[in-house]
Design a protein around this motif. Structure first.
Motif, PDB file in Angstrom:
ATOM      1  N   VAL A 148       8.110  -7.616 -10.116  1.00 53.06           N
ATOM      2  CA  VAL A 148       8.559  -8.805 -10.840  1.00 53.06           C
ATOM      3  C   VAL A 148       7.320  -9.584 -11.268  1.00 53.06           C
ATOM      4  CG1 VAL A 148       9.929 -10.916 -10.741  1.00 53.06           C
ATOM      5  CG2 VAL A 148      10.640  -8.919  -9.421  1.00 53.06           C
ATOM      6  N   THR A 149       7.199  -9.817 -12.563  1.00 56.39           N
ATOM      7  CA  THR A 149       6.072 -10.585 -13.089  1.00 56.39           C
ATOM      8  C   THR A 149       6.588 -11.831 -13.806  1.00 56.39           C
ATOM      9  OG1 THR A 149       5.996  -9.500 -15.257  1.00 56.39           O
ATOM     10  CG2 THR A 149       4.776  -8.443 -13.468  1.00 56.39           C
ATOM     11  N   ASN A 150       5.665 -12.699 -14.158  1.00 50.74           N
ATOM     12  CA  ASN A 150       6.050 -13.911 -14.874  1.00 50.74           C
ATOM     13  C   ASN A 150       5.855 -13.797 -16.380  1.00 50.74           C
ATOM     14  OD1 ASN A 150       3.289 -13.918 -14.816  1.00 50.74           O
ATOM     15  ND2 ASN A 150       3.071 -15.998 -14.072  1.00 50.74           N
ATOM     16  N   SER A 151       5.410 -12.627 -16.849  1.00 47.42           N
ATOM     17  CA  SER A 151       5.226 -12.451 -18.298  1.00 47.42           C
ATOM     18  C   SER A 151       5.197 -10.965 -18.652  1.00 47.42           C
ATOM     19  CB  SER A 151       3.918 -13.103 -18.766  1.00 47.42           C
ATOM     20  OG  SER A 151       2.801 -12.365 -18.297  1.00 47.42           O
ATOM     21  N   GLN A 152       5.546 -10.692 -19.894  1.00 46.98           N
ATOM     22  CA  GLN A 152       5.472  -9.318 -20.382  1.00 46.98           C
ATOM     23  C   GLN A 152       4.018  -8.860 -20.437  1.00 46.98           C
ATOM     24  OE1 GLN A 152       8.137  -7.176 -21.065  1.00 46.98           O
ATOM     25  NE2 GLN A 152       6.449  -5.715 -21.006  1.00 46.98           N
ATOM     26  N   GLU A 153       3.116  -9.780 -20.736  1.00 50.04           N
ATOM     27  CA  GLU A 153       1.690  -9.445 -20.787  1.00 50.04           C
ATOM     28  C   GLU A 153       1.202  -8.915 -19.437  1.00 50.04           C
ATOM     29  OE1 GLU A 153      -2.548 -11.530 -21.982  1.00 50.04           O
ATOM     30  OE2 GLU A 153      -0.850 -12.815 -21.472  1.00 50.04           O
ATOM     31  N   ARG A 154       1.600  -9.583 -18.362  1.00 51.65           N
ATOM     32  CA  ARG A 154       1.203  -9.127 -17.023  1.00 51.65           C
ATOM     33  C   ARG A 154       1.852  -7.777 -16.706  1.00 51.65           C
ATOM     34  NH1 ARG A 154       0.877 -13.130 -12.055  1.00 51.65           N
ATOM     35  NH2 ARG A 154      -1.275 -13.206 -12.713  1.00 51.65           N
ATOM     36  N   ALA A 155       3.115  -7.607 -17.063  1.00 48.13           N
ATOM     37  CA  ALA A 155       3.786  -6.322 -16.841  1.00 48.13           C
ATOM     38  C   ALA A 155       3.051  -5.207 -17.585  1.00 48.13           C
ATOM     39  CB  ALA A 155       5.244  -6.402 -17.282  1.00 48.13           C
ATOM     40  N   ASP A 156       2.614  -5.481 -18.804  1.00 40.78           N
ATOM     41  CA  ASP A 156       1.878  -4.484 -19.582  1.00 40.78           C
ATOM     42  C   ASP A 156       0.548  -4.134 -18.915  1.00 40.78           C
ATOM     43  OD1 ASP A 156       3.948  -4.506 -21.438  1.00 40.78           O
ATOM     44  OD2 ASP A 156       2.889  -5.812 -22.855  1.00 40.78           O
ATOM     45  N   THR A 157      -0.137  -5.142 -18.376  1.00 39.30           N
ATOM     46  CA  THR A 157      -1.414  -4.915 -17.684  1.00 39.30           C
ATOM     47  C   THR A 157      -1.203  -4.023 -16.469  1.00 39.30           C
ATOM     48  OG1 THR A 157      -2.325  -7.026 -18.414  1.00 39.30           O
ATOM     49  CG2 THR A 157      -3.316  -6.043 -16.457  1.00 39.30           C
ATOM     50  N   TYR A 158      -0.192  -4.337 -15.659  1.00 42.01           N
ATOM     51  CA  TYR A 158       0.067  -3.552 -14.454  1.00 42.01           C
ATOM     52  C   TYR A 158       0.564  -2.149 -14.781  1.00 42.01           C
ATOM     53  CZ  TYR A 158      -0.381  -7.864 -11.747  1.00 42.01           C
ATOM     54  OH  TYR A 158      -0.836  -9.011 -11.167  1.00 42.01           O
ATOM     55  N   SER A 159       1.320  -2.017 -15.858  1.00 39.33           N
ATOM     56  CA  SER A 159       1.857  -0.687 -16.196  1.00 39.33           C
ATOM     57  C   SER A 159       0.743   0.303 -16.514  1.00 39.33           C
ATOM     58  CB  SER A 159       2.850  -0.783 -17.346  1.00 39.33           C
ATOM     59  OG  SER A 159       2.195  -1.113 -18.553  1.00 39.33           O
ATOM     60  N   GLU A 160      -0.429  -0.204 -16.841  1.00 39.73           N
ATOM     61  CA  GLU A 160      -1.572   0.673 -17.121  1.00 39.73           C
ATOM     62  C   GLU A 160      -2.202   1.233 -15.841  1.00 39.73           C
ATOM     63  OE1 GLU A 160      -4.317  -1.403 -19.637  1.00 39.73           O
ATOM     64  OE2 GLU A 160      -2.795  -1.796 -21.153  1.00 39.73           O
ATOM     65  N   VAL A 161      -1.930   0.605 -14.686  1.00 39.07           N
ATOM     66  CA  VAL A 161      -2.601   1.037 -13.448  1.00 39.07           C
ATOM     67  C   VAL A 161      -1.645   1.563 -12.380  1.00 39.07           C
ATOM     68  CG1 VAL A 161      -4.580  -0.490 -13.803  1.00 39.07           C
ATOM     69  CG2 VAL A 161      -2.639  -1.276 -12.426  1.00 39.07           C
ATOM     70  N   VAL A 162      -0.327   1.519 -12.631  1.00 36.48           N
ATOM     71  CA  VAL A 162       0.631   1.985 -11.622  1.00 36.48           C
ATOM     72  C   VAL A 162       1.387   3.203 -12.129  1.00 36.48           C
ATOM     73  CG1 VAL A 162       0.917  -0.344 -10.689  1.00 36.48           C
ATOM     74  CG2 VAL A 162       2.552   0.509 -12.366  1.00 36.48           C
ATOM     75  N   GLY A 169     -11.685   1.002  -4.431  1.00 36.20           N
ATOM     76  CA  GLY A 169     -11.508   1.766  -5.657  1.00 36.20           C
ATOM     77  C   GLY A 169     -10.092   1.822  -6.197  1.00 36.20           C
ATOM     78  N   LYS A 170      -9.210   0.964  -5.674  1.00 36.56           N
ATOM     79  CA  LYS A 170      -7.811   0.998  -6.094  1.00 36.56           C
ATOM     80  C   LYS A 170      -7.322  -0.438  -6.295  1.00 36.56           C
ATOM     81  CE  LYS A 170      -5.191   2.668  -2.904  1.00 36.56           C
ATOM     82  NZ  LYS A 170      -4.398   3.502  -1.997  1.00 36.56           N
ATOM     83  N   PRO A 171      -6.576  -0.704  -7.392  1.00 42.18           N
ATOM     84  CA  PRO A 171      -6.040  -2.053  -7.606  1.00 42.18           C
ATOM     85  C   PRO A 171      -5.151  -2.491  -6.436  1.00 42.18           C
ATOM     86  CG  PRO A 171      -5.778  -0.735  -9.591  1.00 42.18           C
ATOM     87  CD  PRO A 171      -6.240   0.197  -8.498  1.00 42.18           C
ATOM     88  N   LEU A 172      -5.209  -3.790  -6.107  1.00 41.98           N
ATOM     89  CA  LEU A 172      -4.428  -4.318  -4.983  1.00 41.98           C
ATOM     90  C   LEU A 172      -2.957  -3.941  -5.077  1.00 41.98           C
ATOM     91  CD1 LEU A 172      -5.843  -7.916  -4.364  1.00 41.98           C
ATOM     92  CD2 LEU A 172      -6.126  -5.886  -2.956  1.00 41.98           C
ATOM     93  N   ILE A 173      -2.382  -4.035  -6.267  1.00 38.38           N
ATOM     94  CA  ILE A 173      -0.955  -3.744  -6.414  1.00 38.38           C
ATOM     95  C   ILE A 173      -0.644  -2.307  -6.014  1.00 38.38           C
ATOM     96  CG2 ILE A 173      -1.027  -3.152  -8.869  1.00 38.38           C
ATOM     97  CD1 ILE A 173       1.700  -4.721  -9.058  1.00 38.38           C
ATOM     98  N   ASN A 174      -1.574  -1.390  -6.241  1.00 41.54           N
ATOM     99  CA  ASN A 174      -1.339   0.011  -5.875  1.00 41.54           C
ATOM    100  C   ASN A 174      -1.362   0.228  -4.370  1.00 41.54           C
ATOM    101  OD1 ASN A 174      -0.726   1.275  -8.273  1.00 41.54           O
ATOM    102  ND2 ASN A 174      -2.867   1.508  -8.835  1.00 41.54           N
ATOM    103  N   HIS A 175      -2.079  -0.590  -3.633  1.00 38.26           N
ATOM    104  CA  HIS A 175      -2.046  -0.485  -2.170  1.00 38.26           C
ATOM    105  C   HIS A 175      -0.624  -0.752  -1.666  1.00 38.26           C
ATOM    106  CE1 HIS A 175      -6.343  -0.050  -1.147  1.00 38.26           C
ATOM    107  NE2 HIS A 175      -6.550  -0.742  -2.254  1.00 38.26           N
ATOM    108  N   VAL A 176       0.022  -1.764  -2.234  1.00 38.05           N
ATOM    109  CA  VAL A 176       1.393  -2.094  -1.827  1.00 38.05           C
ATOM    110  C   VAL A 176       2.346  -0.982  -2.261  1.00 38.05           C
ATOM    111  CG1 VAL A 176       3.250  -3.800  -1.985  1.00 38.05           C
ATOM    112  CG2 VAL A 176       0.865  -4.555  -2.001  1.00 38.05           C
ATOM    113  N   ILE A 177       2.224  -0.539  -3.494  1.00 36.09           N
ATOM    114  CA  ILE A 177       3.096   0.528  -4.008  1.00 36.09           C
ATOM    115  C   ILE A 177       2.961   1.794  -3.160  1.00 36.09           C
ATOM    116  CG2 ILE A 177       3.426   2.123  -5.948  1.00 36.09           C
ATOM    117  CD1 ILE A 177       2.808  -0.336  -7.787  1.00 36.09           C
ATOM    118  N   ASN A 178       1.738   2.175  -2.833  1.00 35.77           N
ATOM    119  CA  ASN A 178       1.524   3.381  -2.025  1.00 35.77           C
ATOM    120  C   ASN A 178       2.103   3.249  -0.624  1.00 35.77           C
ATOM    121  OD1 ASN A 178       0.251   4.639  -4.152  1.00 35.77           O
ATOM    122  ND2 ASN A 178      -1.795   4.172  -3.431  1.00 35.77           N
TER     123      ASN A 178
END
Length: 130
Positions: free
Chosen positions: A48-62, A27-36
């Protein structure tokens, strides 16, 4: 500021429909497991991402406390992401972690931070490695 966590999230997620970082595990995005796993051990978390689009996607879940930086140049491979993260980090010591490793151990990471004081690097290895 003493310690930074640099989470490398520039991979292309080959073989997955969509982005691996937002793929849910328990029930939790993979990136949040690492952050937690690292949030109580470090003074800053940089993704660190390879695009602003990816950063925007992740910023919605972290957490809003996570800082995003974009790779300094377009290239395949994690070394550019590591360089980008290390340049952006304010900590004297930094841990480089992949975004898709949900089982990062806070205890092992804490031990690595303790062992790295006064050293240029600390790299874990298994006792059975020769």
């Amino acid at each position: 500021m003493d310690k930074s966590a640099i989470i490398l999230a520039g991979g292309s997620s080959h073989g997955f429909d969509g982005d691996k970082g937002v793929l849910e595990l328990n029930g939790k995005p993979l990136i949040n497991h690492v952050i937690n796993a690292v949030k109580d051990l470090v003074d800053e978390i940089i993704v660190v991402t390879n695009s602003q689009e990816r950063a925007d996607t992740y910023s919605e879940v972290v957490s809003s406390e996570v800082r995003f930086v974009i790779d300094v140049c377009e290239s395949e491979g994690p070394l550019i992401g590591a360089l980008t993260g290390l340049e952006a980090a304010n900590g004297e010591y930094s841990a480089l972690l992949p975004f898709d490793s949900p089982f990062v151990s806070p205890e092992v990471l804490s031990l690595l931070f303790d062992c790295c004081v006064g050293r240029a690097a600390d790299i874990p290895r298994s006792p059975d490695m020769e």
